[in-house]
Design a protein around this motif. Structure first.
Motif, PDB file in Angstrom:
ATOM      1  N   GLY A 161       0.794  -1.339  -0.011  1.00  0.00           N
ATOM      2  CA  GLY A 161       0.018   0.094  -0.007  1.00  0.00           C
ATOM      3  C   GLY A 161       0.773   1.269  -0.024  1.00  0.00           C
ATOM      4  N   PHE A 162       0.050   2.427  -0.102  1.00  0.00           N
ATOM      5  CA  PHE A 162       0.889   3.644  -0.222  1.00  0.00           C
ATOM      6  C   PHE A 162       1.757   4.014   1.152  1.00  0.00           C
ATOM      7  N   LYS A 163       1.641   3.457   2.344  1.00  0.00           N
ATOM      8  CA  LYS A 163       1.901   3.775   3.554  1.00  0.00           C
ATOM      9  C   LYS A 163       3.359   2.547   3.565  1.00  0.00           C
ATOM     10  N   GLY A 164       3.478   1.851   2.743  1.00  0.00           N
ATOM     11  CA  GLY A 164       4.593   0.881   2.601  1.00  0.00           C
ATOM     12  C   GLY A 164       4.172  -0.509   3.193  1.00  0.00           C
ATOM     13  N   LEU A 165       2.946  -0.671   3.762  1.00  0.00           N
ATOM     14  CA  LEU A 165       2.553  -1.856   4.212  1.00  0.00           C
ATOM     15  C   LEU A 165       2.412  -3.027   3.255  1.00  0.00           C
ATOM     16  N   PHE A 166       2.594  -4.153   3.577  1.00  0.00           N
ATOM     17  CA  PHE A 166       2.432  -5.192   2.750  1.00  0.00           C
ATOM     18  C   PHE A 166       1.095  -5.614   2.802  1.00  0.00           C
ATOM     19  N   THR A 167       0.079  -5.780   1.559  1.00  0.00           N
ATOM     20  CA  THR A 167      -1.083  -6.249   1.685  1.00  0.00           C
ATOM     21  C   THR A 167      -1.443  -7.539   1.091  1.00  0.00           C
ATOM     22  N   GLN A 168      -0.212  -8.215   0.432  1.00  0.00           N
ATOM     23  CA  GLN A 168      -0.206  -9.476  -0.190  1.00  0.00           C
ATOM     24  C   GLN A 168       1.052  -9.888  -0.478  1.00  0.00           C
ATOM     25  N   SER A 169       1.163 -11.061  -0.194  1.00  0.00           N
ATOM     26  CA  SER A 169       2.506 -11.912  -0.534  1.00  0.00           C
ATOM     27  C   SER A 169       2.402 -13.227  -0.896  1.00  0.00           C
ATOM     28  N   MET A 170       2.834 -13.722  -1.958  1.00  0.00           N
ATOM     29  CA  MET A 170       2.561 -15.237  -2.470  1.00  0.00           C
ATOM     30  C   MET A 170       3.905 -15.527  -3.004  1.00  0.00           C
ATOM     31  N   GLY A 171       4.309 -16.867  -3.199  1.00  0.00           N
ATOM     32  CA  GLY A 171       5.366 -17.664  -3.795  1.00  0.00           C
ATOM     33  C   GLY A 171       6.220 -18.279  -2.888  1.00  0.00           C
ATOM     34  N   ASP A 183       2.425 -13.911   5.220  1.00  0.00           N
ATOM     35  CA  ASP A 183       2.906 -13.588   6.591  1.00  0.00           C
ATOM     36  C   ASP A 183       3.197 -12.060   6.559  1.00  0.00           C
ATOM     37  N   LEU A 184       3.575 -11.615   5.592  1.00  0.00           N
ATOM     38  CA  LEU A 184       4.132 -10.303   5.358  1.00  0.00           C
ATOM     39  C   LEU A 184       3.125  -9.295   5.688  1.00  0.00           C
ATOM     40  N   ILE A 192      11.332  -4.860   5.975  1.00  0.00           N
ATOM     41  CA  ILE A 192      12.014  -6.137   5.300  1.00  0.00           C
ATOM     42  C   ILE A 192      12.922  -6.053   4.205  1.00  0.00           C
ATOM     43  N   PHE A 193      13.324  -4.826   3.600  1.00  0.00           N
ATOM     44  CA  PHE A 193      14.237  -4.701   2.665  1.00  0.00           C
ATOM     45  C   PHE A 193      14.846  -3.398   2.835  1.00  0.00           C
ATOM     46  N   PRO A 194      15.590  -3.406   3.969  1.00  0.00           N
ATOM     47  CA  PRO A 194      16.268  -2.001   4.207  1.00  0.00           C
ATOM     48  C   PRO A 194      17.212  -1.397   3.652  1.00  0.00           C
ATOM     49  N   LYS A 195      18.063  -2.455   2.805  1.00  0.00           N
ATOM     50  CA  LYS A 195      18.892  -2.053   1.937  1.00  0.00           C
ATOM     51  C   LYS A 195      18.428  -1.367   0.619  1.00  0.00           C
ATOM     52  N   PHE A 196      17.195  -1.536   0.132  1.00  0.00           N
ATOM     53  CA  PHE A 196      16.862  -1.118  -1.093  1.00  0.00           C
ATOM     54  C   PHE A 196      15.922   0.125  -0.978  1.00  0.00           C
ATOM     55  N   ARG A 197      16.106   0.777  -0.082  1.00  0.00           N
ATOM     56  CA  ARG A 197      15.121   2.295   0.131  1.00  0.00           C
ATOM     57  C   ARG A 197      15.124   2.877  -1.062  1.00  0.00           C
TER      58      ARG A 197
END
Length: 211
Positions: A161-171, A183-184, A192-197
């Motif tokens: 979402g726009f606030k940076g919160l995961f709304t779906q994850s799969m795979g 789970d995310l 979750i990805f601090p190195k890729f800001r």
């Protein structure tokens, strides 16, 4: 009146009125186009149930019998039974054209009453939603295909979402993060990805990025 008929015939919806037992009494231009039939061939000649897929009417009779706790016989009564409880009913039905091709219609049925408030017949207004149903089926097929790919390849897909919160994850690739499907959800992508800001910020600006 001629004015009322002109209004009915200008509608793209099928508008069919019947008597109390389902015998067709009026059949507008929209109905003629939908069913590829002429009004003269059906008015005062056939029951509206003839336009329905017979097996579906039988299935709906069984379903209504279970739902209402009483025996509903297959036939015209199935189409109007819910009007015993409501002033109008809207349901999806499979209509059968004169050439035996089928279409899915969203049908609204209401009772027609006389000056004594007695039911004398019924009005059926149908909207062809075949294209909509086809599009929905294609979306489901594509979703199932995507899910199949994700369950067999070491990758994962997520929505944020726009606030940076995961709304779906799969795979299956989620296993690399010690996570399971969805789970995310609720977690922040920056955590979750601090190195890729920087890449994430560019993605939010509409740019294509990979990391």
């Amino acid at each position: 009146t001629a004015f009322q008929k002109a209004i009915l015939d200008s509608s793209s919806f099928s508008i069919i009125s019947t008597d109390f037992n389902g015998l067709i009494k009026t059949f507008n231009k929209g109905a003629e186009k939908m069913f590829r039939l002429k009004a003269d061939d059906v008015v005062n000649t056939i029951n509206i149930t003839s336009l329905h897929l017979e097996v579906e009417v039988k299935d709906r009779a069984r379903s209504l019998s279970d739902q209402l706790g009483k025996n509903i016989s297959s036939g015209f009564g199935v189409l109007v039974e819910k009007l015993q409880l409501h002033n109008a009913d809207e349901s999806e039905w499979t209509y059968v054209r004169s050439d035996n091709t089928r279409l899915t219609a969203l049908v609204t049925v209401t009772p027609l009453k006389d000056e004594l408030d007695e039911v004398t017949g019924y009005l059926f207004i149908g909207n062809d939603i075949s294209d909509k149903k086809k599009a929905e089926a294609e979306i489901i097929d594509k979703s199932q295909l995507l899910n199949g790919i994700l369950s067999n390849m070491p990758v994962f897909v997520f929505k944020v979402g726009f606030k940076g919160l995961f709304t779906q994850s799969m795979g299956t690739g989620l296993a690399n993060l010690n996570q399971k499907e969805n789970d995310l959800i609720g977690h922040n992508i920056y955590d979750i990805f601090p190195k890729f800001r920087d890449q994430i910020e560019k993605a939010y600006q509409g740019q294509f990025v990979s990391f």
